[in-house]
Design a protein around this motif. Structure first.
Motif, short mmCIF file in Angstrom:
data_model
loop_
_atom_site.label_atom_id
_atom_site.label_comp_id
_atom_site.label_asym_id
_atom_site.label_seq_id
_atom_site.Cartn_x
_atom_site.Cartn_y
_atom_site.Cartn_z
N THR A 57 -9.08 -2.67 1.93
CA THR A 57 -10.37 -2.44 2.01
C THR A 57 -10.62 -1.16 0.62
O THR A 57 -11.51 -0.96 0.80
CB THR A 57 -10.87 -1.92 3.14
N ALA A 58 -8.97 -0.38 0.94
CA ALA A 58 -9.09 0.21 -0.31
C ALA A 58 -8.96 0.39 -1.97
O ALA A 58 -8.80 0.64 -2.16
CB ALA A 58 -8.32 1.10 0.54
N PRO A 106 3.12 -10.83 -0.57
CA PRO A 106 2.92 -11.63 0.19
C PRO A 106 4.58 -11.17 0.74
O PRO A 106 5.00 -11.83 2.47
CB PRO A 106 3.00 -13.24 0.02
N LEU A 107 5.48 -10.84 0.04
CA LEU A 107 6.59 -11.06 1.54
C LEU A 107 6.74 -9.52 1.96
O LEU A 107 7.54 -9.15 2.56
CB LEU A 107 7.68 -10.37 -0.39
N TYR A 108 5.49 -8.64 1.75
CA TYR A 108 5.71 -7.21 3.01
C TYR A 108 4.64 -6.88 3.40
O TYR A 108 3.98 -6.86 4.05
CB TYR A 108 5.24 -6.14 1.71
N LEU A 109 4.15 -8.80 4.39
CA LEU A 109 3.06 -9.03 4.68
C LEU A 109 2.63 -8.22 6.17
O LEU A 109 1.88 -8.04 6.57
CB LEU A 109 3.21 -11.16 5.00
N ALA A 110 4.64 -7.82 6.49
CA ALA A 110 4.41 -7.25 8.16
C ALA A 110 4.03 -6.34 7.66
O ALA A 110 3.33 -5.34 9.47
CB ALA A 110 6.20 -7.44 8.51
N GLU A 111 3.90 -5.06 6.22
CA GLU A 111 3.55 -3.82 6.07
C GLU A 111 1.87 -4.22 5.95
O GLU A 111 1.26 -3.23 5.79
CB GLU A 111 4.07 -3.40 4.67
N HIS A 112 1.04 -5.22 5.77
CA HIS A 112 -0.15 -5.27 5.19
C HIS A 112 -1.22 -5.15 6.75
O HIS A 112 -1.16 -5.36 7.41
CB HIS A 112 -0.26 -6.68 4.66
N ASP A 113 -2.22 -4.28 6.34
CA ASP A 113 -3.29 -4.54 7.03
C ASP A 113 -4.66 -4.31 6.27
O ASP A 113 -4.70 -4.06 5.23
CB ASP A 113 -3.15 -2.54 7.88
N PRO A 114 -6.16 -5.22 7.62
CA PRO A 114 -7.25 -5.01 6.74
C PRO A 114 -7.72 -4.19 6.01
O PRO A 114 -8.47 -4.09 4.97
CB PRO A 114 -7.81 -5.92 7.61
N ARG A 115 -7.05 -2.92 6.36
CA ARG A 115 -7.43 -1.20 5.59
C ARG A 115 -7.07 -0.83 4.33
O ARG A 115 -7.60 -0.70 3.26
CB ARG A 115 -7.23 0.08 6.62
N PHE A 170 0.85 -1.32 -0.33
CA PHE A 170 0.00 0.10 -0.17
C PHE A 170 0.75 1.28 -0.32
O PHE A 170 0.88 2.31 -0.85
CB PHE A 170 -1.31 0.38 1.38
N ARG A 171 2.17 1.24 0.67
CA ARG A 171 2.54 2.35 0.98
C ARG A 171 3.40 2.86 -0.42
O ARG A 171 3.68 3.90 -1.04
CB ARG A 171 3.57 2.07 1.54
N TRP A 172 3.43 2.00 -1.49
CA TRP A 172 4.11 2.31 -3.00
C TRP A 172 3.04 2.36 -3.75
O TRP A 172 3.43 2.81 -4.17
CB TRP A 172 5.19 1.34 -2.75
N TRP A 173 1.20 2.59 -3.72
CA TRP A 173 0.74 2.51 -4.75
C TRP A 173 0.85 4.09 -5.22
O TRP A 173 1.24 3.92 -6.40
CB TRP A 173 -0.57 2.78 -4.08
N GLU A 174 0.46 5.05 -4.43
CA GLU A 174 0.65 6.31 -5.44
C GLU A 174 1.92 6.61 -6.14
O GLU A 174 1.58 7.05 -6.74
CB GLU A 174 0.47 7.87 -3.85
N GLN A 175 2.88 6.11 -5.56
CA GLN A 175 4.40 6.39 -6.38
C GLN A 175 4.62 4.86 -7.53
O GLN A 175 4.18 6.14 -8.79
CB GLN A 175 5.42 5.72 -6.03
N LEU A 176 3.70 4.15 -7.48
CA LEU A 176 3.24 3.48 -8.48
C LEU A 176 2.61 4.03 -9.96
O LEU A 176 2.56 4.31 -11.10
CB LEU A 176 2.66 2.36 -8.69
N ARG A 177 1.45 4.92 -9.25
CA ARG A 177 0.40 5.70 -9.76
C ARG A 177 0.96 6.14 -10.69
O ARG A 177 0.74 7.46 -12.05
CB ARG A 177 -0.55 6.40 -9.44
N ASN A 178 1.67 7.70 -9.93
CA ASN A 178 2.19 8.42 -10.83
C ASN A 178 3.71 8.39 -11.56
O ASN A 178 3.01 9.02 -12.55
CB ASN A 178 3.33 9.30 -9.29
#
Length: 260
Positions: free
Chosen positions: A82-83, A70-79, A46-54
């Motif tokens: 939702t987004a 899956p390698l970024y599992l520690a960063e993922h949140d159910p929210r 999620f943290r990099w979605w905005e950069q990817l879009r740009n």
């Protein structure tokens, strides 16, 4: 572009990655000169979605996918799940991903991985989008999950499973993508696999900046090197590069609903 080269699509490129921050335009230009005219750019967290879009809005021929790797599992949140549907619909995404399972890296909770993977599969089905799937040492588990979502379709990127697993996935309507690993002479099983599978089930990729080719061992990978993947596949299959380029490009356009 070079009119002497066939047109290609890099079906899996992390062109938004920070490894390209210092010379992204030069990398893009080299890809265009190699006739790699389109790139599918999947997200990882999620943290990099905005950069990817740009990045995808800045460079012609880049198409985003949004998902949770899956390698970024520690960063993922159910929210983030939702987004995800909003990002997929509002940002003209061509796929959900990169998502999937990784049983190679120690310490990644299998149950939590399955939760994020299957939720993304359901989102893809609901939005009628293909999925881009990571399946490292987890092909069998991925197949079992996909059987629970018979309306899902997509690609297993950098496929490294058995021929039997490959044919099961093809029967489920999935494509298999191959890149740099097939260029290594000692990758006997993988090279045999690309010889025997039907070309109408295959895509080409680089996974840039990861998975460097044998000729670029230890270096940063980039989309322009897709031509070397093509040449290797042509040698292994004893088919013309032009034929392989045409069919794999058509496969990629069909899967992601694109026109060239």
């Amino acid at each position: 572009m070079n009119p002497t080269l066939p047109q290609l699509i890099d079906s899996h490129s992390h062109f938004d990655a920070d490894e390209f921050a210092s010379d992204r335009m030069a990398v893009f230009t080299r890809a265009q000169m190699a006739n790699v005219t389109l790139q599918i750019v999947p997200a990882v967290c999620f943290r990099w979605w905005e950069q990817l879009r740009n990045v995808c809005q800045t460079y012609t021929g880049l198409y985003p996918a949004y998902g949770l790797h899956p390698l970024y599992l520690a960063e993922h949140d159910p929210r983030h799940l939702t987004a995800l549907p909003t990002w997929l619909t509002q940002e003209s995404a061509v796929a959900v991903g990169e998502c999937g399972l990784d049983y190679y890296v120690a310490g990644l909770d299998a149950e939590k991985q399955a939760y994020f993977f299957t939720t993304q599969l359901q989102i893809a089905v609901d939005l009628q989008l293909p999925v881009i799937i990571h399946a490292r040492r987890a092909v069998e588990a991925v197949i079992q999950h996909l059987r629970r979502f018979p309306r899902s379709r997509g690609v297993i990127h950098s496929f490294a499973g058995s021929e039997q697993q490959a044919r099961q996935l093809l029967d489920l309507g999935f494509y298999l993508s191959f890149g740099g690993p097939i260029t290594y002479p000692n990758a006997h099983k993988l090279r045999k696999l690309v010889q025997v599978l039907p070309l109408d089930g295959i895509l080409l990729e680089t996974d840039s900046p990861d998975q460097p080719l044998a000729t670029h061992r230890g270096e940063r990978n980039e989309p322009a090197y897709l031509t070397e993947v093509l040449q290797t596949m042509a040698i292994l299959r004893q088919q013309s590069p032009a034929e392989i380029a045409h069919i794999t490009t058509c496969n990629t356009l069909e899967l992601f609903g694109l026109k060239q």
